[in-house]
Design an enzyme around this catalytic site. Sequence first.
Site, PDB file in Angstrom:
ATOM      1  N   TYR A  29      34.567  -4.539   2.749  1.00  0.00           N
ATOM      2  CA  TYR A  29      34.293  -4.981   4.210  1.00  0.00           C
ATOM      3  C   TYR A  29      35.454  -5.148   5.132  1.00  0.00           C
ATOM      4  CZ  TYR A  29      32.551  -8.441   7.962  1.00  0.00           C
ATOM      5  OH  TYR A  29      32.338  -8.877   9.123  1.00  0.00           O
TER       6      TYR A  29
ATOM      7  N   LYS B 238      36.707  -3.011   8.283  1.00  0.00           N
ATOM      8  CA  LYS B 238      37.007  -3.752   9.465  1.00  0.00           C
ATOM      9  C   LYS B 238      38.479  -3.536   9.934  1.00  0.00           C
ATOM     10  CE  LYS B 238      32.968  -5.593  10.504  1.00  0.00           C
ATOM     11  NZ  LYS B 238      31.993  -5.580  11.823  1.00  0.00           N
TER      12      LYS B 238
ATOM     13  N   ASP C 229      13.665  -8.998  25.232  1.00  0.00           N
ATOM     14  CA  ASP C 229      12.921  -8.815  26.702  1.00  0.00           C
ATOM     15  C   ASP C 229      13.880  -7.956  27.492  1.00  0.00           C
ATOM     16  OD1 ASP C 229      10.391  -9.690  25.677  1.00  0.00           O
ATOM     17  OD2 ASP C 229      10.947 -11.585  26.589  1.00  0.00           O
TER      18      ASP C 229
HETATM   19  N1  LIG Z   1      28.520 -13.928  11.140  1.00  0.00           N
HETATM   20  C1  LIG Z   1      29.863 -13.960  10.779  1.00  0.00           C
HETATM   21  O1  LIG Z   1      30.356 -14.802  10.341  1.00  0.00           O
HETATM   22  C2  LIG Z   1      30.773 -12.837  11.171  1.00  0.00           C
HETATM   23  C3  LIG Z   1      32.030 -13.090  11.336  1.00  0.00           C
HETATM   24  C4  LIG Z   1      32.778 -11.886  11.495  1.00  0.00           C
HETATM   25  C5  LIG Z   1      32.351 -10.693  11.930  1.00  0.00           C
HETATM   26  N2  LIG Z   1      31.085 -10.562  11.907  1.00  0.00           N
HETATM   27  C6  LIG Z   1      30.532  -9.300  12.203  1.00  0.00           C
HETATM   28  O2  LIG Z   1      29.700  -9.414  13.688  1.00  0.00           O
HETATM   29  C7  LIG Z   1      28.748  -8.304  13.769  1.00  0.00           C
HETATM   30  C8  LIG Z   1      27.252  -9.112  13.748  1.00  0.00           C
HETATM   31  O3  LIG Z   1      27.065  -9.849  12.696  1.00  0.00           O
HETATM   32  P1  LIG Z   1      25.839 -11.069  12.602  1.00  0.00           P
HETATM   33  O4  LIG Z   1      26.478 -12.019  11.869  1.00  0.00           O
HETATM   34  O5  LIG Z   1      25.215 -11.068  13.790  1.00  0.00           O
HETATM   35  O6  LIG Z   1      25.052 -10.304  11.313  1.00  0.00           O
HETATM   36  P2  LIG Z   1      23.511  -9.973  11.456  1.00  0.00           P
HETATM   37  O7  LIG Z   1      23.145  -9.498   9.791  1.00  0.00           O
HETATM   38  O8  LIG Z   1      22.544 -11.080  11.846  1.00  0.00           O
HETATM   39  O9  LIG Z   1      23.309  -8.719  12.316  1.00  0.00           O
HETATM   40  C9  LIG Z   1      23.623  -7.728  11.968  1.00  0.00           C
HETATM   41  C10 LIG Z   1      22.859  -6.494  12.588  1.00  0.00           C
HETATM   42  O10 LIG Z   1      23.267  -5.286  12.665  1.00  0.00           O
HETATM   43  C11 LIG Z   1      22.132  -4.383  12.155  1.00  0.00           C
HETATM   44  N3  LIG Z   1      22.766  -3.239  11.157  1.00  0.00           N
HETATM   45  C12 LIG Z   1      23.405  -3.434  10.112  1.00  0.00           C
HETATM   46  N4  LIG Z   1      23.761  -2.391   9.474  1.00  0.00           N
HETATM   47  C13 LIG Z   1      23.305  -1.224  10.081  1.00  0.00           C
HETATM   48  C14 LIG Z   1      23.156   0.137  10.057  1.00  0.00           C
HETATM   49  N5  LIG Z   1      23.594   0.770   8.975  1.00  0.00           N
HETATM   50  N6  LIG Z   1      22.691   0.719  10.966  1.00  0.00           N
HETATM   51  C15 LIG Z   1      21.959   0.048  12.150  1.00  0.00           C
HETATM   52  N7  LIG Z   1      21.874  -1.338  12.323  1.00  0.00           N
HETATM   53  C16 LIG Z   1      22.562  -1.824  11.300  1.00  0.00           C
HETATM   54  C17 LIG Z   1      21.210  -5.248  11.335  1.00  0.00           C
HETATM   55  O11 LIG Z   1      20.066  -4.666  11.257  1.00  0.00           O
HETATM   56  C18 LIG Z   1      21.413  -6.579  12.004  1.00  0.00           C
HETATM   57  O12 LIG Z   1      20.359  -6.773  13.145  1.00  0.00           O
HETATM   58  C19 LIG Z   1      28.811  -7.638  12.266  1.00  0.00           C
HETATM   59  O13 LIG Z   1      29.666  -6.435  12.596  1.00  0.00           O
HETATM   60  C20 LIG Z   1      29.671  -8.648  11.626  1.00  0.00           C
HETATM   61  O14 LIG Z   1      30.483  -7.876  10.592  1.00  0.00           O
HETATM   62  C21 LIG Z   1      30.389 -11.628  11.600  1.00  0.00           C
END
Ligand SMILES: NC(=O)c1ccc[n+]([C@@H]2O[C@H](COP(=O)([O-])OP(=O)(O)OC[C@H]3O[C@@H](n4cnc5c(N)ncnc54)[C@H](O)[C@@H]3O)[C@@H](O)[C@H]2O)c1
Length: 251
Positions: A146, A150, A47
Amino acid sequence: MFGLNDKHVVISGAGGGIGRSIVAAFQAAGARVTACDRDAALLDALDGVTKSVFELTDADATEQAVAAIVAEQGAPDVLVSNAGFSRAETMAGVNQQSWNQEVDINLTGSFNLIDPMLKAMIANGGGAVVMTSTVNALGHYGNPAYAAAKAGLVAYMRAIAVELGQDNIRANCICPGSVRTPAWDHRVAKDPDLLAKVVAHYPLGKLATPADVANAAVFLASPLAGAITGVALPVDAGLTAGNLRFIREVL
Ligand SMILES: NC(=O)c1ccc[n+]([C@@H]2O[C@H](COP(=O)([O-])OP(=O)(O)OC[C@H]3O[C@@H](n4cnc5c(N)ncnc54)[C@H](O)[C@@H]3O)[C@@H](O)[C@H]2O)c1
């Protein structure tokens, strides 16, 4: 307190587990948020934001979306490049297809968004970029393609910090450890007890939450961090500080 009142903040991956928390944290700090994701349904629950749906790996679509955001909402004061994706868990899962996919989304996709946004931010007098990297960029914790992408993001962040500081741009990365979000669903589906095993590796005895990551993003984006640039900040409950299992099991 954070000096973000009425500032324009653009957030990618805004519909995901961490992204939703980043949106909420910036809104709580008084910011105007443009929430970006490739999945429109994931943005439905948000929202009070402007929504923008585009696929980051499509450079043309991303550039057009950036132009539309800047024309309608103005250049961002803060860009949080947060979208990411991984499936190839170990070297056994790395092949040409998975390598290309994960580098495309996590590294090139981030560039596709950040590069045109930076030009608008510089023309507008500067701003802050925060990228969501990962502890996998700092040491090996799996997901090789990945992790490489990163780590590339950390190098790109440093290039921005060093070369564009003169344009009043700050750039920093957050490196989260494991955070329970939908990104873990496929692993937990395979092993429902997995998270208890994960927690055992973390010195604080808990995982970082999406809100922990979001709070770090607000801090790094805010004037409170006005002299902080070029930093890769772990938000990892102590994981990268050392090897807890070695201490427990060997010494
Ligand atoms: N969850 C973890 O353990 C963790 C740990 C370290 C880093 N991260 C990083 O944190 C960030 C968020 O991760 P999260 O856990 O919320 O994951 P998530 O899968 O819940 O969210 C990722 C979001 O990115 C969007 N997305 C992915 N690829 C895309 C693309 N090509 N174009 C547009 N949108 C795209 C997806 O639709 C999703 O809404 C990411 O960069 C992830 O690598 C996550």
